[in-house]
Design a protein around this motif. Sequence first.
Motif, PDB file in Angstrom:
ATOM      1  N   ASP A  31      -4.154  10.288  -0.987  1.00  0.00           N
ATOM      2  CA  ASP A  31      -4.330   8.617  -0.857  1.00  0.00           C
ATOM      3  C   ASP A  31      -3.955   7.892  -1.956  1.00  0.00           C
ATOM      4  OD1 ASP A  31      -4.625   6.106   0.193  1.00  0.00           O
ATOM      5  OD2 ASP A  31      -6.632   5.935   0.169  1.00  0.00           O
ATOM      6  N   ASP A  32      -3.295   6.983  -3.143  1.00  0.00           N
ATOM      7  CA  ASP A  32      -2.493   6.667  -4.080  1.00  0.00           C
ATOM      8  C   ASP A  32      -3.152   7.581  -5.435  1.00  0.00           C
ATOM      9  OD1 ASP A  32      -1.310   4.949  -5.418  1.00  0.00           O
ATOM     10  OD2 ASP A  32      -3.149   3.790  -4.993  1.00  0.00           O
ATOM     11  N   GLY A  33      -3.612   9.006  -5.121  1.00  0.00           N
ATOM     12  CA  GLY A  33      -4.004   9.157  -6.385  1.00  0.00           C
ATOM     13  C   GLY A  33      -5.606   9.917  -5.505  1.00  0.00           C
ATOM     14  N   VAL A  34      -5.885   9.816  -5.566  1.00  0.00           N
ATOM     15  CA  VAL A  34      -7.332   9.688  -4.547  1.00  0.00           C
ATOM     16  C   VAL A  34      -7.290  10.914  -3.750  1.00  0.00           C
ATOM     17  CG1 VAL A  34      -9.222   9.579  -2.746  1.00  0.00           C
ATOM     18  CG2 VAL A  34      -8.592   7.764  -4.238  1.00  0.00           C
ATOM     19  N   MET A  63       0.623  -1.256  -0.132  1.00  0.00           N
ATOM     20  CA  MET A  63      -0.047   0.035  -0.040  1.00  0.00           C
ATOM     21  C   MET A  63       0.824   1.167  -0.028  1.00  0.00           C
ATOM     22  SD  MET A  63      -2.776   1.020   3.013  1.00  0.00           S
ATOM     23  CE  MET A  63      -1.763   1.512   4.229  1.00  0.00           C
ATOM     24  N   ALA A  64       0.460   2.316  -0.979  1.00  0.00           N
ATOM     25  CA  ALA A  64       1.493   3.237  -0.324  1.00  0.00           C
ATOM     26  C   ALA A  64       1.346   4.430   0.978  1.00  0.00           C
ATOM     27  CB  ALA A  64       0.641   4.339  -2.626  1.00  0.00           C
ATOM     28  N   LYS A  65       2.568   4.867   0.640  1.00  0.00           N
ATOM     29  CA  LYS A  65       2.004   5.861   1.967  1.00  0.00           C
ATOM     30  C   LYS A  65       1.430   7.044   2.177  1.00  0.00           C
ATOM     31  CE  LYS A  65       5.619   5.999   4.309  1.00  0.00           C
ATOM     32  NZ  LYS A  65       6.551   6.645   5.190  1.00  0.00           N
ATOM     33  N   LEU A  66       0.011   7.253   2.808  1.00  0.00           N
ATOM     34  CA  LEU A  66      -0.750   8.444   2.968  1.00  0.00           C
ATOM     35  C   LEU A  66       0.153   9.752   2.758  1.00  0.00           C
ATOM     36  CD1 LEU A  66      -3.106   6.710   5.036  1.00  0.00           C
ATOM     37  CD2 LEU A  66      -3.488   7.331   2.543  1.00  0.00           C
ATOM     38  N   LYS A  67      -0.619  10.447   2.407  1.00  0.00           N
ATOM     39  CA  LYS A  67       0.228  12.288   2.345  1.00  0.00           C
ATOM     40  C   LYS A  67      -0.539  12.957   3.106  1.00  0.00           C
ATOM     41  CE  LYS A  67       3.755  11.277  -0.988  1.00  0.00           C
ATOM     42  NZ  LYS A  67       3.894  11.611  -2.418  1.00  0.00           N
ATOM     43  N   ILE A  68      -0.188  13.891   3.885  1.00  0.00           N
ATOM     44  CA  ILE A  68      -1.294  14.730   4.556  1.00  0.00           C
ATOM     45  C   ILE A  68      -0.414  16.517   4.581  1.00  0.00           C
ATOM     46  CG2 ILE A  68      -2.998  15.212   6.197  1.00  0.00           C
ATOM     47  CD1 ILE A  68      -1.549  12.861   8.508  1.00  0.00           C
ATOM     48  N   ILE A  69      -1.357  17.006   3.299  1.00  0.00           N
ATOM     49  CA  ILE A  69      -1.217  18.894   3.548  1.00  0.00           C
ATOM     50  C   ILE A  69      -1.593  19.274   5.024  1.00  0.00           C
ATOM     51  CG2 ILE A  69      -0.791  20.448   2.383  1.00  0.00           C
ATOM     52  CD1 ILE A  69      -1.227  18.696  -0.432  1.00  0.00           C
ATOM     53  N   VAL A  70      -0.814  19.860   5.381  1.00  0.00           N
ATOM     54  CA  VAL A  70      -1.357  20.617   6.881  1.00  0.00           C
ATOM     55  C   VAL A  70      -0.414  21.490   6.895  1.00  0.00           C
ATOM     56  CG1 VAL A  70      -1.297  18.007   7.926  1.00  0.00           C
ATOM     57  CG2 VAL A  70       0.844  19.516   8.564  1.00  0.00           C
ATOM     58  N   SER A  71      -0.725  22.024   8.222  1.00  0.00           N
ATOM     59  CA  SER A  71      -0.854  23.500   8.882  1.00  0.00           C
ATOM     60  C   SER A  71       0.206  22.678  10.003  1.00  0.00           C
ATOM     61  CB  SER A  71      -1.465  24.296   8.966  1.00  0.00           C
ATOM     62  OG  SER A  71      -0.565  25.458   9.922  1.00  0.00           O
ATOM     63  N   ALA A  72       1.542  23.851  10.706  1.00  0.00           N
ATOM     64  CA  ALA A  72       1.931  22.959  12.366  1.00  0.00           C
ATOM     65  C   ALA A  72       1.620  22.551  13.261  1.00  0.00           C
ATOM     66  CB  ALA A  72       3.355  23.347  11.912  1.00  0.00           C
ATOM     67  N   THR A  73       0.766  24.316  13.161  1.00  0.00           N
ATOM     68  CA  THR A  73       0.292  24.611  14.518  1.00  0.00           C
ATOM     69  C   THR A  73      -1.945  24.547  13.876  1.00  0.00           C
ATOM     70  OG1 THR A  73      -0.341  26.910  13.396  1.00  0.00           O
ATOM     71  CG2 THR A  73       1.632  26.294  14.868  1.00  0.00           C
TER      72      THR A  73
END
Length: 231
Positions: free
Chosen positions: A59-62, A1-11
């Motif tokens: 999530d893998d293109g989603v 399974m491809a690792k998930l990525k999250i775009i976040v703000s640090a705070t």
Amino acid sequence: MAKLKIIVSATSPYCTRIEWALKLKGLEYELTVEDWFKAKTELLLKSNPVHKKVPVLLDDGVVIAESKVILEYIDEKWKGGEFYPLLPQDPYERAQARFWAQFADDKCVFGAFQARLAEDAEEKEKAVETTLESFTYLEKQIEGKKFFAGDKMGYLDLVAGWIPHWLSVLEETGGMKIFDAERFPSLHEWAQNFIEIPLIKECLPPRDVVVDHYIRLPEVRALLKTKQAIE
């Protein structure tokens, strides 16, 4: 399974609740951190062109945006067996969790931010009074329980999880008091227990970083006049 990525703000507490959910599910992920006070990156604008805000789950293109939508996506995709459940299985209990999560964001979070950003004493007093009323409803939901979900933390606990760490910063930087242990004893006890859970604690941004962020809020006041901007 491809690792998930999250775009976040640090705070952002909206982003931290996503990390909590992924850790509860035992899922690996990568963080891409946006600087709240700088121009938004091309990745964020491409991933969330509608609201142009964090958090965003890749999530893998989603691509999934909006924190509570992301929580429900995570819970629906990774469920059963080894995976920790976030929402109750009972339809009525699920509906109640969703309702109070929306209430907590719309009334408690936004109310606290409005009070923090109030420009004069009368405006601040009114905002604090409104927020206190909202917290009274939340207090009733946790009375007699260890977590909002019962014996184990769940969806609503993650959504309300900003209270132990972020609210005190808003109070400190805004010169106000909202979260009183005598007025909200059950909520206060929950908050103290929640923030000491190792999985919860390890995802919290350093308090001094959060304080610095909220001290700088007036610099971008125009951006914070809508609920969309505070995430």
